[in-house]
Design an enzyme around this catalytic site. Structure first.
Site, mmCIF file in Angstrom:
data_model
loop_
_atom_site.group_PDB
_atom_site.id
_atom_site.type_symbol
_atom_site.label_atom_id
_atom_site.label_comp_id
_atom_site.label_asym_id
_atom_site.label_seq_id
_atom_site.Cartn_x
_atom_site.Cartn_y
_atom_site.Cartn_z
ATOM 1 N N GLY A 18 0.812 -1.222 0.000
ATOM 2 C CA GLY A 18 0.000 0.000 0.000
ATOM 3 C C GLY A 18 0.838 1.263 0.000
ATOM 4 N N ILE A 59 1.568 3.798 2.306
ATOM 5 C CA ILE A 59 2.585 4.078 3.331
ATOM 6 C C ILE A 59 3.522 2.878 3.497
ATOM 7 C CG2 ILE A 59 2.954 4.874 5.707
ATOM 8 C CD1 ILE A 59 -0.019 5.890 5.622
ATOM 9 N N PHE A 119 0.223 -2.221 8.803
ATOM 10 C CA PHE A 119 -0.471 -1.197 8.011
ATOM 11 C C PHE A 119 -1.813 -1.692 7.508
ATOM 12 C CE2 PHE A 119 4.052 -0.065 7.116
ATOM 13 C CZ PHE A 119 4.027 1.271 7.477
ATOM 14 N N LYS A 164 -9.452 1.739 4.752
ATOM 15 C CA LYS A 164 -9.238 3.113 5.242
ATOM 16 C C LYS A 164 -10.189 4.172 4.682
ATOM 17 C CE LYS A 164 -5.931 4.599 1.759
ATOM 18 N NZ LYS A 164 -4.793 5.403 1.409
ATOM 19 N N SER A 190 -4.273 6.956 13.787
ATOM 20 C CA SER A 190 -4.637 8.123 12.981
ATOM 21 C C SER A 190 -5.042 9.292 13.871
ATOM 22 C CB SER A 190 -5.815 7.734 12.083
ATOM 23 O OG SER A 190 -6.402 8.874 11.510
ATOM 24 N N TYR A 213 -14.722 3.728 10.556
ATOM 25 C CA TYR A 213 -13.269 3.640 10.335
ATOM 26 C C TYR A 213 -12.518 4.226 11.527
ATOM 27 C CZ TYR A 213 -8.591 4.969 8.990
ATOM 28 O OH TYR A 213 -7.224 5.162 8.996
ATOM 29 N N LYS A 273 -9.846 2.542 14.722
ATOM 30 C CA LYS A 273 -8.510 2.960 15.192
ATOM 31 C C LYS A 273 -8.519 3.127 16.711
ATOM 32 C CE LYS A 273 -6.512 2.774 11.271
ATOM 33 N NZ LYS A 273 -5.523 1.728 10.991
ATOM 34 N N LEU A 276 -7.955 14.900 -0.432
ATOM 35 C CA LEU A 276 -7.673 16.150 -1.144
ATOM 36 C C LEU A 276 -6.583 16.018 -2.221
ATOM 37 C CD1 LEU A 276 -8.057 19.232 -1.411
ATOM 38 C CD2 LEU A 276 -6.355 19.506 0.414
ATOM 39 N N ASP A 324 -16.711 16.889 8.453
ATOM 40 C CA ASP A 324 -15.340 17.407 8.365
ATOM 41 C C ASP A 324 -14.922 18.070 9.675
ATOM 42 O OD1 ASP A 324 -13.482 17.066 6.377
ATOM 43 O OD2 ASP A 324 -14.428 18.478 4.981
HETATM 44 P P1 NAD Z 1 -3.421 1.582 1.651
HETATM 45 O O1 NAD Z 1 -4.810 1.137 1.406
HETATM 46 O O2 NAD Z 1 -2.663 2.180 0.540
HETATM 47 O O3 NAD Z 1 -2.542 0.362 2.228
HETATM 48 C C1 NAD Z 1 -3.103 -0.657 3.007
HETATM 49 C C2 NAD Z 1 -2.694 -1.971 2.370
HETATM 50 O O4 NAD Z 1 -3.230 -3.029 3.150
HETATM 51 C C3 NAD Z 1 -3.212 -2.161 0.956
HETATM 52 O O5 NAD Z 1 -2.138 -2.566 0.126
HETATM 53 C C4 NAD Z 1 -4.262 -3.262 1.075
HETATM 54 O O6 NAD Z 1 -4.322 -4.064 -0.078
HETATM 55 C C5 NAD Z 1 -3.740 -4.008 2.279
HETATM 56 N N1 NAD Z 1 -4.767 -4.732 3.038
HETATM 57 C C6 NAD Z 1 -5.962 -4.284 3.507
HETATM 58 N N2 NAD Z 1 -6.588 -5.241 4.178
HETATM 59 C C7 NAD Z 1 -5.780 -6.341 4.142
HETATM 60 C C8 NAD Z 1 -5.877 -7.649 4.662
HETATM 61 N N3 NAD Z 1 -6.957 -8.074 5.326
HETATM 62 N N4 NAD Z 1 -4.852 -8.509 4.437
HETATM 63 C C9 NAD Z 1 -3.756 -8.113 3.735
HETATM 64 N N5 NAD Z 1 -3.623 -6.885 3.229
HETATM 65 C C10 NAD Z 1 -4.617 -6.009 3.435
HETATM 66 O O7 NAD Z 1 -3.461 2.562 2.916
HETATM 67 P P2 NAD Z 1 -2.334 3.498 3.520
HETATM 68 O O8 NAD Z 1 -2.702 4.900 3.236
HETATM 69 O O9 NAD Z 1 -0.990 2.992 3.149
HETATM 70 O O10 NAD Z 1 -2.608 3.265 5.055
HETATM 71 C C11 NAD Z 1 -1.861 2.350 5.827
HETATM 72 C C12 NAD Z 1 -2.372 2.356 7.250
HETATM 73 O O11 NAD Z 1 -2.281 3.688 7.759
HETATM 74 C C13 NAD Z 1 -3.832 1.950 7.421
HETATM 75 O O12 NAD Z 1 -3.935 1.212 8.626
HETATM 76 C C14 NAD Z 1 -4.554 3.264 7.532
HETATM 77 O O13 NAD Z 1 -5.745 3.146 8.253
HETATM 78 C C15 NAD Z 1 -3.541 4.086 8.282
HETATM 79 N N6 NAD Z 1 -3.692 5.546 8.088
HETATM 80 C C16 NAD Z 1 -3.722 6.044 6.823
HETATM 81 C C17 NAD Z 1 -3.895 7.407 6.639
HETATM 82 C C18 NAD Z 1 -4.013 7.988 5.257
HETATM 83 O O14 NAD Z 1 -4.622 9.045 5.120
HETATM 84 N N7 NAD Z 1 -3.433 7.387 4.232
HETATM 85 C C19 NAD Z 1 -3.993 8.266 7.749
HETATM 86 C C20 NAD Z 1 -3.924 7.707 9.021
HETATM 87 C C21 NAD Z 1 -3.775 6.330 9.185
HETATM 88 C C1 WQD Z 2 -8.430 17.185 3.678
HETATM 89 C C2 WQD Z 2 -9.062 18.553 3.536
HETATM 90 C C3 WQD Z 2 -11.446 18.530 3.190
HETATM 91 C C4 WQD Z 2 -11.344 16.741 -0.791
HETATM 92 C C5 WQD Z 2 -9.172 11.768 6.158
HETATM 93 C C6 WQD Z 2 -9.696 10.798 7.177
HETATM 94 C C7 WQD Z 2 -8.752 10.654 8.318
HETATM 95 C C8 WQD Z 2 -7.346 10.336 7.848
HETATM 96 C C9 WQD Z 2 -6.897 11.236 6.758
HETATM 97 C C10 WQD Z 2 -6.952 7.969 7.945
HETATM 98 C C11 WQD Z 2 -10.389 18.659 4.286
HETATM 99 C C12 WQD Z 2 -10.724 19.120 2.005
HETATM 100 C C13 WQD Z 2 -10.963 17.266 0.426
HETATM 101 C C14 WQD Z 2 -11.966 17.598 -1.747
HETATM 102 C C15 WQD Z 2 -11.736 19.420 -0.211
HETATM 103 N N1 WQD Z 2 -7.233 9.017 7.301
HETATM 104 N N2 WQD Z 2 -11.148 18.587 0.713
HETATM 105 N N3 WQD Z 2 -12.126 18.911 -1.415
HETATM 106 O O1 WQD Z 2 -10.698 14.675 5.973
HETATM 107 O O2 WQD Z 2 -8.443 15.345 6.928
HETATM 108 O O3 WQD Z 2 -9.013 13.003 6.786
HETATM 109 O O4 WQD Z 2 -7.895 11.296 5.732
HETATM 110 O O5 WQD Z 2 -6.841 7.773 9.112
HETATM 111 O O6 WQD Z 2 -9.247 9.646 9.131
HETATM 112 O O7 WQD Z 2 -10.953 11.261 7.645
HETATM 113 O O8 WQD Z 2 -8.537 14.254 4.691
HETATM 114 O O9 WQD Z 2 -7.868 14.462 2.348
HETATM 115 O O10 WQD Z 2 -10.282 13.936 2.868
HETATM 116 O O11 WQD Z 2 -9.407 16.205 3.361
HETATM 117 O O12 WQD Z 2 -11.911 20.622 0.040
HETATM 118 O O13 WQD Z 2 -12.351 17.185 -2.834
HETATM 119 O O14 WQD Z 2 -9.365 18.783 2.168
HETATM 120 O O15 WQD Z 2 -12.614 19.238 3.486
HETATM 121 O O16 WQD Z 2 -10.450 19.941 4.820
HETATM 122 P P1 WQD Z 2 -9.263 14.402 6.120
HETATM 123 P P2 WQD Z 2 -9.035 14.644 3.236
#
Ligand code: NAD
Ligand code: WQD
Length: 338
Positions: A11, A13, A81, A85, A125, A150, A154, A201, A298
């Site tokens: 994925g 990250i 990870f 999400k 998160s 979601y 967490k 975004l 939001d």
């Molecule tokens: P992502 O979806 O790109 O990566 C997650 C990976 O996990 C994917 O490759 C998916 O195929 C794999 N996966 C999901 N369920 C699975 C399962 N049951 N078995 C095996 N593989 C599985 O997401 P990401 O953005 O890289 O996020 C990684 C972690 O960070 C997640 O736990 C997410 O909740 C957390 N997180 C992400 C964000 C964000 O905005 N990207 C913010 C805060 C926390």
């Molecule tokens: C960012 C800003 C929107 C799209 C989400 C999850 C959170 C975390 C991170 C995993 C906000 C604005 C967005 C668009 C916009 N993920 N926006 N037009 O809402 O901070 O958080 O991702 O844990 O749990 O809720 O991220 O990227 O959706 O939005 O104006 O088309 O951009 O209102 O202010 P958010 P986002």
């Protein structure tokens, strides 16, 4: 060389963290079911490193499949990870989220105990803070009722980790609360691969600039912020990946039965309009955007106090918002119309 299991390693990250681990002398082993990623991510990792990273196509909910991975590898730690999400989808399919995100953690903890793998870094998160009353948020800021299933997963996973340690488990665990991950590897070999219409975004911005979307709507400009648009802490995925390497090192220095939590952000908040202007500046693209209504649920503003991770892990965000926008755009250019 220390072997580290990275669940969800294909994925967004996870793939960047796999690269960071190899560059720091670890041997990552990826487990992914490719439910939200593509195998091309493994090719991207290979092209950066000049060699393959070992990987398994296994679902984290498949305990037998996971056990085989533990039997075949002598892990010294795990970074978990793998999770679903998409906030919006989680309100429509809550059971999918509770099952995938929580059951996968429980299975992992059981196998880690059985195979005496102590160290775990967990992806949490900033969503656990909801709309905080005092900004910036520290790790001691109270968590709030989750805005979505979601977000609730967490919180529940954090509670499971706390209770597991309180029960006397020999494990050493760190939960990292990521703020808003953005950017891509500067080589453009790996990056975020949103499936369908992006909810976040940055991919929406880059897809609009690439002509995949006609325009982007800014969700509200009547918030109590410098320009009326929401404020977030946008953290470059390269910095985020590095935080995992530092967290693993920190864990290896702790005594058994240990749990700690860190914010991972830049410590700066940026508005949506600042993000758009920075994107336009570094990409040279004029973005077709309009101001629209607020998005339900939001958060108005949130950004991190990073004192704890700065001091304790010796980690600091090095990439700027300009870097993030440049790398996100270069990645989109590489993807083309995808
Ligand atoms: P992502 O979806 O790109 O990566 C997650 C990976 O996990 C994917 O490759 C998916 O195929 C794999 N996966 C999901 N369920 C699975 C399962 N049951 N078995 C095996 N593989 C599985 O997401 P990401 O953005 O890289 O996020 C990684 C972690 O960070 C997640 O736990 C997410 O909740 C957390 N997180 C992400 C964000 C964000 O905005 N990207 C913010 C805060 C926390
Ligand atoms: C960012 C800003 C929107 C799209 C989400 C999850 C959170 C975390 C991170 C995993 C906000 C604005 C967005 C668009 C916009 N993920 N926006 N037009 O809402 O901070 O958080 O991702 O844990 O749990 O809720 O991220 O990227 O959706 O939005 O104006 O088309 O951009 O209102 O202010 P958010 P986002």
């Amino acid at each position: 060389m220390k072997k580290i299991l990275i669940t969800g390693g294909a994925g967004y990250i996870g793939s960047h963290t796999a690269v960071a681990l190899v560059n720091s002398g670890y041997e990552p082993v990826i487990v992914d079911n490719f439910s939200n990623s593509e195998k091309s991510a493994l090719e991207g990792i290979k092209s950066i490193l000049g060699r393959e990273v070992k990987s398994y196509e296994v679902d984290c909910l498949d305990k037998n499949g996971m056990e085989k991975v533990f039997q075949e590898n002598d892990f010294s730690g795990v970074i978990h990870f793998a999770a679903s999400k998409a906030v919006g989808e989680s309100t429509r399919l809550p059971l999918k989220y509770y099952s995938n995100n929580i059951d996968s953690l429980i299975i992992l903890l059981e196998l880690m105990s059985k195979y005496k793998v102590k160290d775990l870094v967990f992806s949490s998160s900033c969503t656990v803070y909801g709309q905080p009353k005092v900004l910036p948020v520290t790790e001691a800021t109270p968590r709030q009722d989750a805005e979505s299933p979601y977000g609730n997963t967490k919180k529940i996973c954090e509670d499971i980790l706390r209770d597991f340690i309180l029960s006397g488990a020999a494990s050493r665990i760190v939960a990292l609360r990521y703020f808003n991950p953005v950017g891509a590897h500067p080589s453009s070999a790996i990056g975020e691969l949103p499936i369908g219409v992006p909810a976040n975004l940055i991919p929406f911005v880059t897809q609009t600039a690439a002509g995949i979307r006609e325009k982007i709507t800014v969700f509200g400009n009547d918030y109590d912020t410098p320009d009326g648009t929401c404020v977030r802490d946008y953290i470059h995925v390269m910095d985020l990946a590095d935080a995992h390497v530092k967290a693993l090192k920190y864990l290896s220095e702790q005594k058994d039965n240990f749990y700690d939590i860190f914010n991972v952000g830049t410590g700066n908040g940026n508005t949506v309009l600042e993000v758009i202007k920075t994107f336009e500046k570094v990409s040279g693209q004029k973005l077709n955007y309009e101001i629209g209504p607020r998005r339900t649920g939001d958060i108005e503003k949130v950004w991190a106090n990073t004192d704890k991770i700065n001091k304790v892990l010796g980690w600091d965000a090095k990439y700027t918002l300009e870097d993030s926008m440049r790398d996100s755009w270069n990645w989109q250019v590489k993807l083309g119309k995808k």
